[in-house]
Design an enzyme around this catalytic site. Structure first.
Site, short mmCIF file in Angstrom:
data_model
loop_
_atom_site.label_atom_id
_atom_site.label_comp_id
_atom_site.label_asym_id
_atom_site.label_seq_id
_atom_site.Cartn_x
_atom_site.Cartn_y
_atom_site.Cartn_z
N GLY A 122 0.82 -1.19 0.00
CA GLY A 122 0.00 0.00 0.00
C GLY A 122 0.86 1.26 0.00
O GLY A 122 2.07 1.20 0.20
N GLY A 123 0.23 2.38 -0.24
CA GLY A 123 0.93 3.65 -0.16
C GLY A 123 1.51 4.11 -1.49
O GLY A 123 1.38 3.45 -2.52
N GLN A 124 2.16 5.27 -1.43
CA GLN A 124 2.74 5.89 -2.61
C GLN A 124 4.25 5.64 -2.65
O GLN A 124 4.74 4.68 -2.07
CB GLN A 124 2.41 7.39 -2.60
CG GLN A 124 0.92 7.70 -2.63
CD GLN A 124 0.30 7.50 -4.00
OE1 GLN A 124 0.95 7.64 -5.03
NE2 GLN A 124 -0.99 7.18 -4.02
N ILE A 125 4.97 6.53 -3.31
CA ILE A 125 6.40 6.32 -3.51
C ILE A 125 7.20 6.67 -2.26
O ILE A 125 6.85 7.57 -1.51
CB ILE A 125 6.89 7.17 -4.72
CG1 ILE A 125 8.28 6.72 -5.18
CG2 ILE A 125 6.88 8.66 -4.38
CD1 ILE A 125 8.69 7.31 -6.52
N TYR A 152 11.58 6.16 -0.56
CA TYR A 152 12.98 5.87 -0.86
C TYR A 152 13.55 4.94 0.21
O TYR A 152 13.27 5.10 1.40
CB TYR A 152 13.80 7.16 -0.89
CG TYR A 152 15.29 6.95 -0.97
CD1 TYR A 152 15.89 6.48 -2.13
CD2 TYR A 152 16.10 7.20 0.14
CE1 TYR A 152 17.26 6.26 -2.19
CE2 TYR A 152 17.47 6.99 0.09
CZ TYR A 152 18.05 6.52 -1.08
OH TYR A 152 19.40 6.31 -1.14
N HIS A 153 14.35 3.97 -0.24
CA HIS A 153 15.11 3.13 0.67
C HIS A 153 16.59 3.26 0.33
O HIS A 153 16.96 3.32 -0.85
CB HIS A 153 14.71 1.65 0.53
CG HIS A 153 13.27 1.38 0.82
ND1 HIS A 153 12.63 1.84 1.96
CD2 HIS A 153 12.33 0.71 0.12
CE1 HIS A 153 11.37 1.45 1.95
NE2 HIS A 153 11.16 0.76 0.83
N LEU A 163 5.59 3.33 6.37
CA LEU A 163 5.19 1.93 6.39
C LEU A 163 4.18 1.63 5.28
O LEU A 163 3.46 2.51 4.81
CB LEU A 163 4.65 1.53 7.76
CG LEU A 163 3.40 2.20 8.33
CD1 LEU A 163 2.15 1.48 7.87
CD2 LEU A 163 3.46 2.21 9.84
N GLY A 164 4.20 0.40 4.88
CA GLY A 164 3.29 -0.08 3.85
C GLY A 164 3.17 -1.59 3.96
O GLY A 164 4.15 -2.27 4.26
N CYS A 194 5.71 9.48 0.14
CA CYS A 194 4.42 8.87 0.48
C CYS A 194 3.25 9.65 -0.13
O CYS A 194 2.12 9.58 0.36
CB CYS A 194 4.27 8.75 1.99
SG CYS A 194 5.62 7.86 2.77
#
Length: 206
Positions: free
Chosen positions: A72-75, A77-78, A139-140, A169
């Site tokens: 779930g959720g939008q973009i 970065y990791h 979180l997602g 997000c």
């Protein structure tokens, strides 16, 4: 199933897609007796887009890979210096709902930060954890056959620059922060222990 029946794996630094595939393989192959697992991992630089993510939230093209996911959720970065905690849990067996899991994840971060005298909070309309209107944890989740995939990403000591290339997000102008802004000495092992303990301790005894 007692709370202690959780396998915790320290995976180190891994490419995102390798971990993404491993999560799905684990969930596909698990059965009613498979223990739930928590995976602690860091990723090489990558943007990940949620399943309903809008492409316009990527503001500029960079050499950082963009990966479409089913969370779930939008973009977001990791990258190195960010602690990922993936939870691979059978919610049906534990008799807990998705909203409960989101709260457990957020609370595990809030309690961890509280240990370092950092006051953080969650928002009912924007999942994650915040400090002074800045986001420190995203979180997602994805649910498949009653089991969770994905989890949370806590910014600890990282280069925050890539967040400037996106609307984190999906929120334009949202500023990101990390623990390094608030504490001088970072003990990753201690943070990981706090995160996992704080999460597991919230699970109901079924």
């Amino acid at each position: 199933m007692p709370n202690k029946d959780v396998v915790i794996k320290q995976l180190g630094m891994l490419p995102y897609l390798k971990t993404y595939q491993a999560m799905h393989d684990f969930t596909k192959l698990r059965d009613a007796q498979t223990l739930d697992e928590i995976w602690l991992v860091e990723h090489l630089p990558v943007f990940t887009q949620g399943k309903v993510g809008k492409p316009e939230h990527l503001l500029t093209t960079t050499d950082i890979q963009v990966v479409q996911t089913d969370r779930g959720g939008q973009i977001t970065y990791h990258g190195p210096g960010q602690q990922i905690m993936y939870i691979l849990f059978d919610l049906k067996r534990r008799k807990i709902g998705i909203r409960d899991v989101v709260s457990y994840l957020e609370n595990s971060v809030i309690q961890t930060l509280q240990h370092y005298d950092i006051t953080a909070y969650s928002k009912s309309d924007a999942p994650g954890v915040y400090i002074n209107q800045q986001k420190i944890c995203s979180l997602g989740l994805h649910i498949k056959h009653g089991c969770t995939l994905h989890g949370l990403a806590l910014n600890i000591d990282m280069d925050l620059t890539p967040f400037n290339y996106i609307n984190p997000c999906g929120y334009a102008g949202l500023k990101m922060t990390h623990m390094k802004h608030y504490i001088a000495q970072i003990d990753r092992q201690e943070i990981n222990q706090l995160l996992t303990d704080n999460f597991i301790n919230q699970l109901p005894n079924n």
